[in-house]
Scaffold this motif. Structure first.
Motif, mmCIF file in Angstrom:
data_model
loop_
_atom_site.group_PDB
_atom_site.id
_atom_site.type_symbol
_atom_site.label_atom_id
_atom_site.label_comp_id
_atom_site.label_asym_id
_atom_site.label_seq_id
_atom_site.Cartn_x
_atom_site.Cartn_y
_atom_site.Cartn_z
ATOM 1 N N THR A 1 8.625 -1.088 -4.810
ATOM 2 C CA THR A 1 8.756 -2.444 -5.544
ATOM 3 C C THR A 1 9.790 -3.253 -4.792
ATOM 4 O O THR A 1 10.696 -2.779 -4.702
ATOM 5 C CB THR A 1 9.149 -2.190 -7.151
ATOM 6 O OG1 THR A 1 9.545 -3.496 -7.498
ATOM 7 C CG2 THR A 1 10.191 -1.260 -7.284
ATOM 8 N N SER A 2 9.481 -4.548 -4.729
ATOM 9 C CA SER A 2 10.321 -5.355 -4.050
ATOM 10 C C SER A 2 11.576 -5.725 -4.486
ATOM 11 O O SER A 2 12.589 -6.147 -3.992
ATOM 12 C CB SER A 2 9.610 -6.797 -3.545
ATOM 13 O OG SER A 2 9.200 -7.277 -4.668
ATOM 14 N N SER A 3 11.603 -5.308 -5.803
ATOM 15 C CA SER A 3 12.871 -5.766 -6.699
ATOM 16 C C SER A 3 13.630 -4.617 -6.537
ATOM 17 O O SER A 3 15.108 -4.975 -6.671
ATOM 18 C CB SER A 3 12.428 -5.978 -8.334
ATOM 19 O OG SER A 3 12.034 -4.756 -8.705
ATOM 20 N N ASN B 1 0.786 -1.173 0.070
ATOM 21 C CA ASN B 1 0.043 -0.056 0.124
ATOM 22 C C ASN B 1 0.949 1.409 -0.061
ATOM 23 O O ASN B 1 0.687 2.233 0.786
ATOM 24 C CB ASN B 1 -0.918 0.106 1.255
ATOM 25 C CG ASN B 1 -2.230 -0.993 1.208
ATOM 26 O OD1 ASN B 1 -2.266 -1.061 0.130
ATOM 27 N ND2 ASN B 1 -2.537 -1.549 2.109
ATOM 28 N N TYR B 2 2.053 1.178 -0.939
ATOM 29 C CA TYR B 2 2.617 2.438 -0.762
ATOM 30 C C TYR B 2 2.672 3.155 -2.161
ATOM 31 O O TYR B 2 3.834 3.173 -2.978
ATOM 32 C CB TYR B 2 4.131 1.847 -0.490
ATOM 33 C CG TYR B 2 4.445 1.432 0.822
ATOM 34 C CD1 TYR B 2 5.223 0.309 1.100
ATOM 35 C CD2 TYR B 2 4.063 2.214 2.153
ATOM 36 C CE1 TYR B 2 5.473 -0.365 2.344
ATOM 37 C CE2 TYR B 2 3.920 1.660 3.196
ATOM 38 C CZ TYR B 2 4.979 0.469 3.479
ATOM 39 O OH TYR B 2 4.964 -0.023 4.422
ATOM 40 N N VAL B 3 1.487 3.249 -2.536
ATOM 41 C CA VAL B 3 1.373 3.970 -4.036
ATOM 42 C C VAL B 3 1.224 5.586 -3.683
ATOM 43 O O VAL B 3 0.143 5.968 -2.973
ATOM 44 C CB VAL B 3 0.262 3.343 -4.729
ATOM 45 C CG1 VAL B 3 -0.185 4.102 -5.951
ATOM 46 C CG2 VAL B 3 0.126 1.880 -4.772
ATOM 47 N N ASP C 1 0.530 6.433 0.169
ATOM 48 C CA ASP C 1 -0.248 5.382 0.752
ATOM 49 C C ASP C 1 -1.559 5.048 0.131
ATOM 50 O O ASP C 1 -2.475 4.728 0.923
ATOM 51 C CB ASP C 1 -0.449 5.533 2.576
ATOM 52 C CG ASP C 1 1.107 5.547 2.905
ATOM 53 O OD1 ASP C 1 1.100 5.825 4.170
ATOM 54 O OD2 ASP C 1 2.054 5.389 2.285
ATOM 55 N N VAL C 2 -1.756 4.978 -1.095
ATOM 56 C CA VAL C 2 -2.797 4.694 -1.826
ATOM 57 C C VAL C 2 -3.971 5.923 -1.988
ATOM 58 O O VAL C 2 -4.385 6.334 -2.837
ATOM 59 C CB VAL C 2 -3.538 3.554 -1.554
ATOM 60 C CG1 VAL C 2 -4.790 3.119 -2.264
ATOM 61 C CG2 VAL C 2 -2.683 2.185 -1.752
ATOM 62 N N ASN D 1 -3.768 -5.075 -8.739
ATOM 63 C CA ASN D 1 -2.583 -4.591 -9.210
ATOM 64 C C ASN D 1 -2.800 -2.979 -9.969
ATOM 65 O O ASN D 1 -1.915 -2.379 -10.569
ATOM 66 C CB ASN D 1 -2.115 -5.499 -10.154
ATOM 67 C CG ASN D 1 -1.437 -6.752 -9.666
ATOM 68 O OD1 ASN D 1 -1.263 -7.122 -8.582
ATOM 69 N ND2 ASN D 1 -1.130 -7.825 -10.446
ATOM 70 N N THR D 2 -4.154 -2.524 -9.582
ATOM 71 C CA THR D 2 -4.126 -1.345 -10.475
ATOM 72 C C THR D 2 -4.633 -0.223 -9.359
ATOM 73 O O THR D 2 -5.798 -0.182 -8.337
ATOM 74 C CB THR D 2 -5.259 -1.360 -11.319
ATOM 75 O OG1 THR D 2 -4.926 -2.303 -12.390
ATOM 76 C CG2 THR D 2 -5.624 -0.021 -11.943
ATOM 77 N N ALA D 3 -3.910 0.804 -9.313
ATOM 78 C CA ALA D 3 -4.267 2.053 -8.700
ATOM 79 C C ALA D 3 -4.935 3.168 -9.154
ATOM 80 O O ALA D 3 -4.774 3.087 -10.578
ATOM 81 C CB ALA D 3 -3.056 2.478 -7.624
ATOM 82 N N SER D 4 -5.779 4.016 -8.770
ATOM 83 C CA SER D 4 -6.521 4.901 -9.441
ATOM 84 C C SER D 4 -6.597 6.105 -8.698
ATOM 85 O O SER D 4 -6.544 6.282 -7.515
ATOM 86 C CB SER D 4 -7.784 4.503 -9.752
ATOM 87 O OG SER D 4 -7.975 3.300 -10.507
ATOM 88 N N LEU D 5 -6.288 7.292 -9.472
ATOM 89 C CA LEU D 5 -6.357 8.788 -8.916
ATOM 90 C C LEU D 5 -7.714 9.231 -9.689
ATOM 91 O O LEU D 5 -7.823 9.346 -10.830
ATOM 92 C CB LEU D 5 -5.236 9.429 -9.176
ATOM 93 C CG LEU D 5 -5.334 11.040 -9.043
ATOM 94 C CD1 LEU D 5 -5.035 11.133 -7.574
ATOM 95 C CD2 LEU D 5 -4.204 11.918 -9.958
ATOM 96 N N THR D 6 -8.419 9.887 -8.841
ATOM 97 C CA THR D 6 -9.538 10.598 -9.204
ATOM 98 C C THR D 6 -9.718 12.092 -8.895
ATOM 99 O O THR D 6 -9.252 12.069 -7.756
ATOM 100 C CB THR D 6 -10.899 9.740 -8.684
ATOM 101 O OG1 THR D 6 -10.923 8.630 -9.000
ATOM 102 C CG2 THR D 6 -12.097 10.676 -9.014
ATOM 103 N N ILE D 7 -9.699 12.885 -9.753
ATOM 104 C CA ILE D 7 -9.953 14.232 -9.607
ATOM 105 C C ILE D 7 -11.466 14.738 -9.997
ATOM 106 O O ILE D 7 -11.930 14.418 -10.932
ATOM 107 C CB ILE D 7 -9.012 15.056 -10.449
ATOM 108 C CG1 ILE D 7 -7.766 14.673 -10.476
ATOM 109 C CG2 ILE D 7 -9.136 16.584 -10.121
ATOM 110 C CD1 ILE D 7 -6.654 15.138 -11.461
#
Lengths: 120, 110
Positions: free
Chosen positions: B94-96, B33-35, B52-53, B71-77
């Motif tokens: 990202t863990s990588s 949850n680190y978007v 944090d999403v 796997n998809t985050a969204s920003l709404t305005i």
């Protein structure tokens, strides 16, 4: 309020090493809460994370740049630096230094950015 | 390290709502949850809008909101304003390798 300022040459020749320094004011690079980061943005393109350093000296780099990147920190000068070797025209970009808050991976401090052009 | 996938452009009229998607993998967007979302006006440094999403930093309008599904985050305005016209970037832990950005979305307010 923490402020970051990039400094360094705006023009670098192909195959040479790009060197930039970020000076932190209003805060300390020894803060345990931040990874001090470099991010770049080629003209007209998106952001690319280059890497970061913790005050202890531990680093993490973008795998695509890892072989050419070195990030270092100088706590006595409250600065951190970027070196990118063997540059080509593809490395032409605005380079930002930034403060990445480590416990939730957000960037809340940005420098103003500095354009570095790779050209002979 | 592949960039997160965002639409190249979105548009909307003043007062309308728009949503920008940001698709990654279970190693980044889906796994943590680190978007974060950043707004960038031409010639300026990016500005943090969501972290944090779904959290807004102090001073950011409540017209901006964030969410995540899989796997998809969204920003709404919502209530689009002329000043919202800018480029928007998502980022994720990202863990990588630490941090990965989306390719960016140009928002045009018609």
């Amino acid at each position: 309020q923490v402020q970051l300022q990039e400094s360094g040459p705006g023009l670098v020749k192909p195959s040479e090493t790009l060197s930039l320094t970020c000076t932190v004011s209003g805060g300390s690079v020894s803060s345990g809460s931040y990874y001090w980061s470099w991010i770049r943005q080629p003209p007209g393109k998106g952001l690319e994370w280059i890497g970061y350093i913790y005050y202890s000296g531990s680093t993490n780099y973008n795998p695509s740049l890892k072989s050419r990147v070195t990030i270092s920190v100088d706590t006595s000068k409250n600065q951190f630096s970027l070196k990118l070797s063997s540059v080509t025209a593809a490395d032409t970009a605005v380079y930002y230094c930034a403060g990445l808050r480590y416990f939730d991976w957000l960037i809340d401090y940005w420098g103003q950015g500095t354009l570095v052009t790779v050209s002979s | 390290q592949s960039a997160l996938t965002q639409p190249a452009s979105v548009s909307g009229s003043p007062g309308q709502s728009i949503t920008i998607s940001c698709t990654g993998t279970s190693s980044d967007v889906g796994g943590y949850n680190y978007v974060s979302w950043y707004q960038q006006h031409p010639g300026k440094a990016p500005k943090l809008m969501i972290y944090d999403v779904s959290n807004r930093p102090s001073g950011v309008s409540n017209r901006f909101s964030g969410s995540k599904s899989g796997n998809t985050a969204s920003l709404t305005i919502s209530g689009l304003q002329a000043e919202d016209e800018a480029d928007y970037y998502c980022s994720s832990y990202t863990s990588s390798s630490g941090v990965v950005f989306g390719g960016g979305t140009k928002l045009t307010v018609l």
